[in-house]
Design a protein around this motif. Sequence first.
Motif, PDB file in Angstrom:
ATOM      1  N   LEU A  12      75.522  54.116  59.173  1.00  0.00           N
ATOM      2  CA  LEU A  12      75.961  55.496  58.933  1.00  0.00           C
ATOM      3  C   LEU A  12      75.370  56.042  57.639  1.00  0.00           C
ATOM      4  O   LEU A  12      74.953  57.209  57.580  1.00  0.00           O
ATOM      5  CB  LEU A  12      77.488  55.571  58.868  1.00  0.00           C
ATOM      6  N   ALA A  13      75.358  55.211  56.610  1.00  0.00           N
ATOM      7  CA  ALA A  13      74.815  55.642  55.309  1.00  0.00           C
ATOM      8  C   ALA A  13      73.343  56.002  55.433  1.00  0.00           C
ATOM      9  O   ALA A  13      72.883  56.997  54.857  1.00  0.00           O
ATOM     10  CB  ALA A  13      75.002  54.543  54.268  1.00  0.00           C
ATOM     11  N   TRP A  14      72.622  55.195  56.169  1.00  0.00           N
ATOM     12  CA  TRP A  14      71.171  55.379  56.261  1.00  0.00           C
ATOM     13  C   TRP A  14      70.784  56.523  57.192  1.00  0.00           C
ATOM     14  O   TRP A  14      70.005  57.400  56.838  1.00  0.00           O
ATOM     15  CB  TRP A  14      70.527  54.074  56.722  1.00  0.00           C
ATOM     16  N   TRP A  15      71.332  56.528  58.423  1.00  0.00           N
ATOM     17  CA  TRP A  15      70.886  57.487  59.432  1.00  0.00           C
ATOM     18  C   TRP A  15      71.757  58.737  59.550  1.00  0.00           C
ATOM     19  O   TRP A  15      71.299  59.749  60.046  1.00  0.00           O
ATOM     20  CB  TRP A  15      70.766  56.807  60.797  1.00  0.00           C
ATOM     21  N   ALA A  41      84.647  54.513  51.946  1.00  0.00           N
ATOM     22  CA  ALA A  41      84.396  55.088  53.270  1.00  0.00           C
ATOM     23  C   ALA A  41      85.044  56.470  53.378  1.00  0.00           C
ATOM     24  O   ALA A  41      84.458  57.400  53.940  1.00  0.00           O
ATOM     25  CB  ALA A  41      84.906  54.159  54.366  1.00  0.00           C
ATOM     26  N   GLY A  42      86.249  56.600  52.815  1.00  0.00           N
ATOM     27  CA  GLY A  42      86.908  57.898  52.812  1.00  0.00           C
ATOM     28  C   GLY A  42      86.135  58.944  52.028  1.00  0.00           C
ATOM     29  O   GLY A  42      85.986  60.097  52.465  1.00  0.00           O
ATOM     30  N   LEU A  43      85.623  58.569  50.883  1.00  0.00           N
ATOM     31  CA  LEU A  43      84.815  59.484  50.078  1.00  0.00           C
ATOM     32  C   LEU A  43      83.504  59.839  50.778  1.00  0.00           C
ATOM     33  O   LEU A  43      83.006  60.963  50.649  1.00  0.00           O
ATOM     34  CB  LEU A  43      84.526  58.875  48.707  1.00  0.00           C
ATOM     35  N   GLY A  44      82.968  58.894  51.528  1.00  0.00           N
ATOM     36  CA  GLY A  44      81.714  59.142  52.231  1.00  0.00           C
ATOM     37  C   GLY A  44      81.866  59.954  53.490  1.00  0.00           C
ATOM     38  O   GLY A  44      80.894  60.489  54.018  1.00  0.00           O
ATOM     39  N   GLY A  94      75.530  57.907  49.635  1.00  0.00           N
ATOM     40  CA  GLY A  94      75.763  56.860  48.648  1.00  0.00           C
ATOM     41  C   GLY A  94      77.120  56.189  48.767  1.00  0.00           C
ATOM     42  O   GLY A  94      77.241  54.974  48.558  1.00  0.00           O
ATOM     43  N   TYR A  95      78.144  56.960  49.096  1.00  0.00           N
ATOM     44  CA  TYR A  95      79.474  56.373  49.243  1.00  0.00           C
ATOM     45  C   TYR A  95      79.527  55.404  50.424  1.00  0.00           C
ATOM     46  O   TYR A  95      80.113  54.325  50.325  1.00  0.00           O
ATOM     47  CB  TYR A  95      80.544  57.452  49.430  1.00  0.00           C
ATOM     48  N   LEU A  96      78.904  55.811  51.534  1.00  0.00           N
ATOM     49  CA  LEU A  96      78.908  54.924  52.698  1.00  0.00           C
ATOM     50  C   LEU A  96      78.029  53.699  52.456  1.00  0.00           C
ATOM     51  O   LEU A  96      78.336  52.609  52.939  1.00  0.00           O
ATOM     52  CB  LEU A  96      78.470  55.672  53.953  1.00  0.00           C
ATOM     53  N   LEU A  97      76.951  53.880  51.708  1.00  0.00           N
ATOM     54  CA  LEU A  97      76.123  52.726  51.344  1.00  0.00           C
ATOM     55  C   LEU A  97      76.945  51.745  50.511  1.00  0.00           C
ATOM     56  O   LEU A  97      76.950  50.535  50.780  1.00  0.00           O
ATOM     57  CB  LEU A  97      74.888  53.183  50.568  1.00  0.00           C
ATOM     58  N   ALA A  98      77.669  52.267  49.510  1.00  0.00           N
ATOM     59  CA  ALA A  98      78.518  51.407  48.674  1.00  0.00           C
ATOM     60  C   ALA A  98      79.620  50.761  49.505  1.00  0.00           C
ATOM     61  O   ALA A  98      79.932  49.570  49.329  1.00  0.00           O
ATOM     62  CB  ALA A  98      79.112  52.218  47.525  1.00  0.00           C
ATOM     63  N   ALA A  99      80.199  51.516  50.437  1.00  0.00           N
ATOM     64  CA  ALA A  99      81.238  50.956  51.312  1.00  0.00           C
ATOM     65  C   ALA A  99      80.665  49.848  52.187  1.00  0.00           C
ATOM     66  O   ALA A  99      81.291  48.800  52.369  1.00  0.00           O
ATOM     67  CB  ALA A  99      81.846  52.061  52.179  1.00  0.00           C
TER      68      ALA A  99
END
Length: 124
Positions: free
Chosen positions: A65-68, A120-123, A3-8
């Motif tokens: 990255l968020a998806w895969w 991105a850091g959180l993800g 979710g964090y990378l999706l938001a990023a």
Amino acid sequence: MNGYLLAAGLTAAVVSAIHIIAGHVDPVRPLLASSMADVPKRTMHAVWHMVSVDLVATAATLLALAWWQPAGTELVAMLTAARFAAYTVVFLVIASRLPGRAPLLRLPQWLLLAPVAILAGLGG
């Protein structure tokens, strides 16, 4: 899905759109209309387009990255976070040197770059 990378990634996509649309109107048109010598003018124009490519590529990378979540996701996310944190610092330093009131709001790009760095850091 991360979710964090999706938001990023979504934030980076919005930043890309703002850069391409508003950036063309505000800094690019005046730059191209200026009396600056051709080589520095065209160099700055090319750099603006390079930033556009970087922003779009970053959004696509973060969304992928968020998806895969392939091997190396954490490393790429942390390197992206570090890069956007550095971009944020650059704008903060340059903006802080502007004369007048509220210099940090006169170059507000850091407000768009910092959330990508944080998310991105959180993800990662």
